[in-house]
Design a protein around this motif. Structure first.
Motif, PDB file in Angstrom:
ATOM      1  N   SER A 173      27.237 -21.985-107.886  1.00 52.93           N
ATOM      2  CA  SER A 173      27.126 -22.869-109.041  1.00 52.93           C
ATOM      3  C   SER A 173      25.653 -23.228-109.227  1.00 52.93           C
ATOM      4  O   SER A 173      24.951 -23.545-108.261  1.00 52.93           O
ATOM      5  N   LEU A 174      25.178 -23.178-110.461  1.00 53.16           N
ATOM      6  CA  LEU A 174      23.766 -23.469-110.731  1.00 53.16           C
ATOM      7  C   LEU A 174      23.555 -24.864-111.283  1.00 53.16           C
ATOM      8  O   LEU A 174      22.484 -25.173-111.819  1.00 53.16           O
ATOM      9  N   LYS A 175      24.559 -25.732-111.185  1.00 53.98           N
ATOM     10  CA  LYS A 175      24.435 -27.099-111.689  1.00 53.98           C
ATOM     11  C   LYS A 175      23.353 -27.867-110.947  1.00 53.98           C
ATOM     12  O   LYS A 175      23.207 -27.708-109.740  1.00 53.98           O
TER      13      LYS A 175
ATOM     14  N   LEU B 276      25.192 -12.878-113.849  1.00 62.83           N
ATOM     15  CA  LEU B 276      24.982 -14.268-114.243  1.00 62.83           C
ATOM     16  C   LEU B 276      26.026 -14.577-115.303  1.00 62.83           C
ATOM     17  O   LEU B 276      26.077 -13.915-116.341  1.00 62.83           O
ATOM     18  N   LEU B 277      26.888 -15.549-115.029  1.00 61.21           N
ATOM     19  CA  LEU B 277      27.972 -15.885-115.945  1.00 61.21           C
ATOM     20  C   LEU B 277      27.630 -17.134-116.742  1.00 61.21           C
ATOM     21  O   LEU B 277      27.122 -18.112-116.188  1.00 61.21           O
TER      22      LEU B 277
ATOM     23  N   LEU C  68      29.811 -21.978-104.210  1.00 66.37           N
ATOM     24  CA  LEU C  68      28.780 -22.341-103.246  1.00 66.37           C
ATOM     25  C   LEU C  68      27.630 -23.071-103.938  1.00 66.37           C
ATOM     26  O   LEU C  68      27.325 -22.813-105.103  1.00 66.37           O
ATOM     27  N   LYS C  69      27.006 -23.947-103.193  1.00 62.14           N
ATOM     28  CA  LYS C  69      25.804 -24.613-103.695  1.00 62.14           C
ATOM     29  C   LYS C  69      24.592 -23.755-103.359  1.00 62.14           C
ATOM     30  O   LYS C  69      24.598 -23.000-102.381  1.00 62.14           O
ATOM     31  N   LEU C  70      23.540 -23.878-104.159  1.00 63.64           N
ATOM     32  CA  LEU C  70      22.310 -23.149-103.872  1.00 63.64           C
ATOM     33  C   LEU C  70      21.799 -23.521-102.493  1.00 63.64           C
ATOM     34  O   LEU C  70      21.838 -24.688-102.083  1.00 63.64           O
ATOM     35  N   GLY C  71      21.332 -22.511-101.753  1.00 65.67           N
ATOM     36  CA  GLY C  71      20.849 -22.733-100.404  1.00 65.67           C
ATOM     37  C   GLY C  71      21.882 -22.435 -99.332  1.00 65.67           C
ATOM     38  O   GLY C  71      21.548 -22.405 -98.148  1.00 65.67           O
ATOM     39  N   LYS C  72      23.127 -22.198 -99.741  1.00 66.19           N
ATOM     40  CA  LYS C  72      24.203 -21.899 -98.790  1.00 66.19           C
ATOM     41  C   LYS C  72      24.271 -20.398 -98.523  1.00 66.19           C
ATOM     42  O   LYS C  72      24.320 -19.592 -99.449  1.00 66.19           O
TER      43      LYS C  72
ATOM     44  N   LYS D 246      26.763 -19.605-113.663  1.00 69.81           N
ATOM     45  CA  LYS D 246      27.173 -19.266-112.303  1.00 69.81           C
ATOM     46  C   LYS D 246      26.562 -17.916-111.945  1.00 69.81           C
ATOM     47  O   LYS D 246      26.423 -17.038-112.792  1.00 69.81           O
ATOM     48  N   LEU D 247      26.224 -17.778-110.678  1.00 74.44           N
ATOM     49  CA  LEU D 247      25.690 -16.522-110.159  1.00 74.44           C
ATOM     50  C   LEU D 247      26.733 -15.928-109.221  1.00 74.44           C
ATOM     51  O   LEU D 247      27.143 -16.586-108.260  1.00 74.44           O
ATOM     52  N   THR D 248      27.181 -14.712-109.514  1.00 74.25           N
ATOM     53  CA  THR D 248      28.237 -14.100-108.699  1.00 74.25           C
ATOM     54  C   THR D 248      27.770 -12.795-108.067  1.00 74.25           C
ATOM     55  O   THR D 248      26.943 -12.074-108.634  1.00 74.25           O
TER      56      THR D 248
END
Length: 202
Positions: A200-202, A136-137, A64-68, A187-189
């Motif tokens: 994904s934190l990209k 946090l991976l 998922l993208k941030l904000g989703k 990545k945040l899981t």
């Protein structure tokens, strides 16, 4: 005379039975043997079923993208943005700092409890199948758990949330500086039982 005729008939019957049981057999199998004719197709069908099962296996969930927003059990969660502050203020005079040589990774979150009872988001202890676990991976190999900020109202770790209520706050990870700078590898899981959602934190 009758005894001789009866004896002759008995001997003839025995000879015919012996001849029938002495028919030659070979090591090969007969094409008319139903157990042989169906064995190969059954094995082939089983192999085909296995291949079909592998090809139709459910794909892994996309990141998922941030904000989703996403759902996990009774929780509706959304990781909004990521930051790396040097310190986190707690009132006018107090603040939190990362450990020596480390940096903070802070995830701004919203969390809604869609369950029927008050529940604790990211409890410190509990049954693995019933509690949400955040990590946090880094490069899918190294993982870090949230750092609890004691007496900080915006910290969502171990936060109790009433049914049908939403809380906005943060999750804080205290990680080495090298990792804090590598957001493209982070990545945040969130995991509940066998289900995991990944940002994904990209």
């Amino acid at each position: 005379m009758k005894k001789q005729a009866l004896l002759l008939l008995t001997c003839t019957a025995l000879l015919m039975t012996g001849c029938a049981s002495a028919s030659p057999t070979t090591g090969g199998s007969s094409a008319s043997d139903p157990s042989v004719s169906s064995a190969a197709p059954a094995a082939t069908a089983a192999a085909a079923d296995d291949a079909a099962a592998e090809s139709t296996a459910a794909p892994e969930a996309a990141e998922l993208k941030l904000g989703k927003k996403t759902s996990l059990g009774d929780w509706k969660i959304c990781a909004k943005k990521i930051s790396s502050p040097k310190k986190i203020k707690n009132g006018n005079y107090r603040y939190f700092e990362p450990s020596k040589g480390n940096s903070f990774i802070v995830a701004d979150m919203s969390v809604r409890n869609n369950g029927k009872d008050e529940a604790e988001f990211l409890p410190i202890a509990g049954l693995k199948d019933t509690m949400v676990i955040a990590k946090l991976l880094y490069k899918d190999e190294y993982n870090y758990t949230p750092t609890q900020l004691l007496a900080y109202d915006k910290d969502l770790a171990a936060k109790k949330i009433e049914p049908l209520k939403t809380k906005n706050g943060i999750l804080v990870f205290d990680v080495p500086k090298k990792i804090a700078k590598a957001k493209k590898d982070l990545k945040l899981t969130f995991t509940l039982g066998e289900t995991t959602v990944t940002y994904s934190l990209k």
